[in-house]
Design a protein around this motif. Sequence first.
Motif, PDB file in Angstrom:
ATOM      1  N   ARG A 256      -1.097  -2.199   5.638  1.00 32.00           N
ATOM      2  CA  ARG A 256      -1.259  -1.097   4.678  1.00 32.00           C
ATOM      3  C   ARG A 256      -0.236  -1.188   3.540  1.00 32.00           C
ATOM      4  O   ARG A 256      -0.341  -0.483   2.556  1.00 32.00           O
ATOM      5  CB  ARG A 256      -1.162   0.250   5.396  1.00 32.00           C
ATOM      6  CG  ARG A 256      -2.429   0.580   6.186  1.00 32.00           C
ATOM      7  CD  ARG A 256      -2.620   2.073   6.334  1.00 32.00           C
ATOM      8  NE  ARG A 256      -1.628   2.681   7.207  1.00 32.00           N
ATOM      9  CZ  ARG A 256      -1.451   3.990   7.319  1.00 32.00           C
ATOM     10  NH1 ARG A 256      -2.169   4.844   6.582  1.00 32.00           N
ATOM     11  NH2 ARG A 256      -0.557   4.459   8.172  1.00 32.00           N
ATOM     12  N   SER A 257       0.779  -2.030   3.666  1.00 30.69           N
ATOM     13  CA  SER A 257       1.734  -2.197   2.557  1.00 30.69           C
ATOM     14  C   SER A 257       1.197  -3.134   1.480  1.00 30.69           C
ATOM     15  O   SER A 257       1.725  -3.144   0.364  1.00 30.69           O
ATOM     16  CB  SER A 257       3.069  -2.750   3.071  1.00 30.69           C
ATOM     17  OG  SER A 257       3.793  -1.740   3.727  1.00 30.69           O
TER      18      SER A 257
ATOM     19  N   GLU B 264       7.953   1.527   5.691  1.00 28.37           N
ATOM     20  CA  GLU B 264       6.519   1.754   5.419  1.00 28.37           C
ATOM     21  C   GLU B 264       6.149   1.782   3.932  1.00 28.37           C
ATOM     22  O   GLU B 264       5.032   2.153   3.572  1.00 28.37           O
ATOM     23  CB  GLU B 264       6.020   3.033   6.100  1.00 28.37           C
ATOM     24  CG  GLU B 264       5.923   2.936   7.619  1.00 28.37           C
ATOM     25  CD  GLU B 264       4.573   2.408   8.102  1.00 28.37           C
ATOM     26  OE1 GLU B 264       3.791   1.904   7.278  1.00 28.37           O
ATOM     27  OE2 GLU B 264       4.305   2.482   9.310  1.00 28.37           O
ATOM     28  N   TRP B 265       7.060   1.406   3.069  1.00 27.03           N
ATOM     29  CA  TRP B 265       6.701   1.391   1.639  1.00 27.03           C
ATOM     30  C   TRP B 265       5.684   0.288   1.352  1.00 27.03           C
ATOM     31  O   TRP B 265       5.665  -0.760   2.017  1.00 27.03           O
ATOM     32  CB  TRP B 265       7.940   1.136   0.784  1.00 27.03           C
ATOM     33  CG  TRP B 265       8.801   2.326   0.532  1.00 27.03           C
ATOM     34  CD1 TRP B 265       9.242   3.224   1.461  1.00 27.03           C
ATOM     35  CD2 TRP B 265       9.354   2.738  -0.732  1.00 27.03           C
ATOM     36  NE1 TRP B 265      10.029   4.173   0.844  1.00 27.03           N
ATOM     37  CE2 TRP B 265      10.111   3.894  -0.494  1.00 27.03           C
ATOM     38  CE3 TRP B 265       9.275   2.234  -2.028  1.00 27.03           C
ATOM     39  CZ2 TRP B 265      10.790   4.558  -1.509  1.00 27.03           C
ATOM     40  CZ3 TRP B 265       9.953   2.894  -3.042  1.00 27.03           C
ATOM     41  CH2 TRP B 265      10.699   4.058  -2.778  1.00 27.03           C
ATOM     42  N   LYS B 266       4.881   0.498   0.322  1.00 35.49           N
ATOM     43  CA  LYS B 266       3.944  -0.530  -0.136  1.00 35.49           C
ATOM     44  C   LYS B 266       4.694  -1.555  -0.991  1.00 35.49           C
ATOM     45  O   LYS B 266       5.654  -1.219  -1.685  1.00 35.49           O
ATOM     46  CB  LYS B 266       2.826   0.106  -0.962  1.00 35.49           C
ATOM     47  CG  LYS B 266       1.860   0.905  -0.118  1.00 35.49           C
ATOM     48  CD  LYS B 266       0.712   1.449  -0.949  1.00 35.49           C
ATOM     49  CE  LYS B 266       1.167   2.572  -1.852  1.00 35.49           C
ATOM     50  NZ  LYS B 266       0.044   3.186  -2.602  1.00 35.49           N
TER      51      LYS B 266
ATOM     52  N   PRO C 112       3.187   7.136   7.701  1.00 38.48           N
ATOM     53  CA  PRO C 112       3.627   7.531   6.363  1.00 38.48           C
ATOM     54  C   PRO C 112       2.562   8.393   5.683  1.00 38.48           C
ATOM     55  O   PRO C 112       1.406   8.378   6.089  1.00 38.48           O
ATOM     56  CB  PRO C 112       3.770   6.188   5.643  1.00 38.48           C
ATOM     57  CG  PRO C 112       2.830   5.276   6.361  1.00 38.48           C
ATOM     58  CD  PRO C 112       2.869   5.700   7.791  1.00 38.48           C
ATOM     59  N   PRO C 113       2.960   9.121   4.635  1.00 42.63           N
ATOM     60  CA  PRO C 113       1.993   9.938   3.909  1.00 42.63           C
ATOM     61  C   PRO C 113       0.828   9.074   3.417  1.00 42.63           C
ATOM     62  O   PRO C 113       1.053   7.985   2.894  1.00 42.63           O
ATOM     63  CB  PRO C 113       2.794  10.491   2.729  1.00 42.63           C
ATOM     64  CG  PRO C 113       4.065   9.712   2.676  1.00 42.63           C
ATOM     65  CD  PRO C 113       4.302   9.202   4.052  1.00 42.63           C
ATOM     66  N   ASN C 114      -0.396   9.543   3.657  1.00 43.94           N
ATOM     67  CA  ASN C 114      -1.544   8.748   3.191  1.00 43.94           C
ATOM     68  C   ASN C 114      -2.670   9.648   2.697  1.00 43.94           C
ATOM     69  O   ASN C 114      -2.667  10.856   2.949  1.00 43.94           O
ATOM     70  CB  ASN C 114      -2.009   7.758   4.258  1.00 43.94           C
ATOM     71  CG  ASN C 114      -2.476   8.384   5.550  1.00 43.94           C
ATOM     72  OD1 ASN C 114      -2.684   7.712   6.545  1.00 43.94           O
ATOM     73  ND2 ASN C 114      -2.665   9.703   5.580  1.00 43.94           N
TER      74      ASN C 114
ATOM     75  N   ASN D 188      -5.009   5.273   2.891  1.00 44.47           N
ATOM     76  CA  ASN D 188      -4.115   4.413   2.104  1.00 44.47           C
ATOM     77  C   ASN D 188      -2.757   5.086   2.017  1.00 44.47           C
ATOM     78  O   ASN D 188      -2.680   6.301   1.798  1.00 44.47           O
ATOM     79  CB  ASN D 188      -4.652   4.245   0.681  1.00 44.47           C
ATOM     80  CG  ASN D 188      -6.017   3.587   0.678  1.00 44.47           C
ATOM     81  OD1 ASN D 188      -6.192   2.520   1.277  1.00 44.47           O
ATOM     82  ND2 ASN D 188      -6.990   4.232   0.042  1.00 44.47           N
ATOM     83  N   ILE D 189      -1.705   4.307   2.155  1.00 45.09           N
ATOM     84  CA  ILE D 189      -0.353   4.869   2.035  1.00 45.09           C
ATOM     85  C   ILE D 189      -0.138   5.360   0.603  1.00 45.09           C
ATOM     86  O   ILE D 189      -0.536   4.698  -0.362  1.00 45.09           O
ATOM     87  CB  ILE D 189       0.715   3.805   2.398  1.00 45.09           C
ATOM     88  CG1 ILE D 189       0.535   3.358   3.855  1.00 45.09           C
ATOM     89  CG2 ILE D 189       2.124   4.359   2.177  1.00 45.09           C
ATOM     90  CD1 ILE D 189       1.537   2.297   4.308  1.00 45.09           C
ATOM     91  N   LEU D 190       0.451   6.536   0.483  1.00 41.78           N
ATOM     92  CA  LEU D 190       0.732   7.090  -0.844  1.00 41.78           C
ATOM     93  C   LEU D 190       2.021   6.488  -1.406  1.00 41.78           C
ATOM     94  O   LEU D 190       2.922   6.123  -0.657  1.00 41.78           O
ATOM     95  CB  LEU D 190       0.895   8.610  -0.763  1.00 41.78           C
ATOM     96  CG  LEU D 190      -0.328   9.411  -0.329  1.00 41.78           C
ATOM     97  CD1 LEU D 190       0.042  10.899  -0.197  1.00 41.78           C
ATOM     98  CD2 LEU D 190      -1.452   9.242  -1.354  1.00 41.78           C
ATOM     99  N   SER D 191       2.086   6.443  -2.730  1.00 43.62           N
ATOM    100  CA  SER D 191       3.323   5.992  -3.373  1.00 43.62           C
ATOM    101  C   SER D 191       4.283   7.163  -3.476  1.00 43.62           C
ATOM    102  O   SER D 191       3.855   8.305  -3.636  1.00 43.62           O
ATOM    103  CB  SER D 191       3.025   5.504  -4.788  1.00 43.62           C
ATOM    104  OG  SER D 191       2.161   4.405  -4.739  1.00 43.62           O
TER     105      SER D 191
END
Length: 478
Positions: A70-71, A18-20, A341-343, A348-351
């Motif tokens: 979302r990535s 799930e990473w961007k 994933p954390p958002n 938006n997905i967090l880094s």
Amino acid sequence: YKNPNYEENRRTMVHLFEWKFADIADECERFLGPMGYAAVQVSPVQENLIISKRPWYERYQTMSYKIETRSGNERLFKQMVRRCNKVGVRIFVDVILNHMTSNKIPAIGTGGSTALTTDKEYPAVPYSKVHFHKTCALKDYSNATEVRECELLSLHDLDQRQEYVRQKMVNFLNSLIDAGVAGFRIDAAKHMYPEDLEIIYGRLKDLIPGQGFPKKSRPFVYQEVIDLGGESVKKSDYNKTATVVEFLFGRILGDAFRGIRQLRELETWGDSLWGLLPSRDAVVMIDNHDNQRGHGAGGSSILTYKTPKQYKMAVAFMLAHPYGFARVMSSFDFNDTNAGPPNDSQENILSPIINTGGTCTNGWVCEHRWPQIYNMVAFRNVVADAAITNWWTNDDDQVAFSRGNKGFVAFNNGNTALRRWLTTGLSAGRYCDVISGMLSGGRCTGKTIDVNENSLALIEILPNDLDGVVAIHGKAKL
Ligand code: AAO
């Protein structure tokens, strides 16, 4: 399709679940490249159905083959692939060819596409009803036709026997190859006919030389076929030309490091005796994004980041042992097994945020940044193809082995102290244990281990030590 296309002296892939894309590119440059990781498996890149509360599994419901999730979008994807290739880290994409979405009204995708799911109309591909198998629910895994032609989890099941369908898939995969990827994880491969998949693989382009691949390189293919035995569809139906994810691996090692089996049993660890695929055909892991949260297969045997001591031992064993193509799992923290994933409040997905010590926060676990794990990734690179020698066991839960004269590991998963002179295979000298610390600026930050003229070293692991393993290798000599 069995060559992972790794750069020389790199051997381990990591699934950055799930990473961007932009974060993956940064991670390739600042960490994965320098630390000797060989490749990243990225979460599905094809446009997916938006599901409320944004569970992680929405990415396994395809709306179209547009690269937009979302990535990130296609532009960011291409940038990531280029930046990772440049630092010697390959990109593998998790691709979903078996199905599209299940029923949902209205159905809107992460790229803005819409679909009439109840009619199996996906105009953004386009696919319509005729491109799917007739609707039936997959219930009976002992019936191979049902496994291949009915709907897994009510997901509309594409018919890969059709030329039109195959060509859509080939175009999608070739567009990823054009971007510079090195291979694919084939999601739910068990639910497609191997002969149809072969045709699709056969039509893929060679990898593009512009991004560092030798001429005529074929994409690496690893197929998700869960086979713990006893079903009609077998992993051996799939390993003719491509590799397969070996799910027995993590289940058995999970049991071993949970204490349900004894470590001494692992003396013969490897393919045939254990019912595992041949090493060159198997992608292996301790846990994956499904079975770390009770999906897929493996159940309570599976070890995850939630039991760190045993988990690190099992991962260390995987990386120390020559069997299979190893994959490290990198998770986000979860309690709810559906949670995405954390958002942020806009979803938006967090880094991930990197702490000064190098570990992650902001909801990310980053097992791949745990020193006990990345130092064993380096160990695997150093020992390369050296065979297992000097196997030792106390006939219980303590084992040790060498990888030729290149590396040595010992494990204590029992209740008694391990304190013993063992043959390491290494040349005489002082080594730095890469589990309790590492060699940094010419100094060892952890335990040192002295190997004498006879290649013997006093190995000590106490039951309540933080880590139940020690490891030394030729590139961590003082
Ligand atoms: C979600 C909802 C569903 C809903 C669906 C549609 O959860 O309730 O019906 O949406 O609205 C992921 C999630 C799913 C999610 C799906 C779509 O895991 O929960 O569904 O996205 O959003 C089978 C497949 C295998 C698959 C696995 C989950 O064979 O391919 O199920 N994994 C991949 C991905 C996964 C993804 C999909 C496929 C779909 O990795 O993330 O799903 O794209 C047996 C069989 C296995 C079977 C398991 C689970 O395993 O052998 O083939 O996996 O059952 O059904 C013992 C046995 C072992 C057995 C196991 C479980 O361990 O030894 O053989 O028990 O019974």
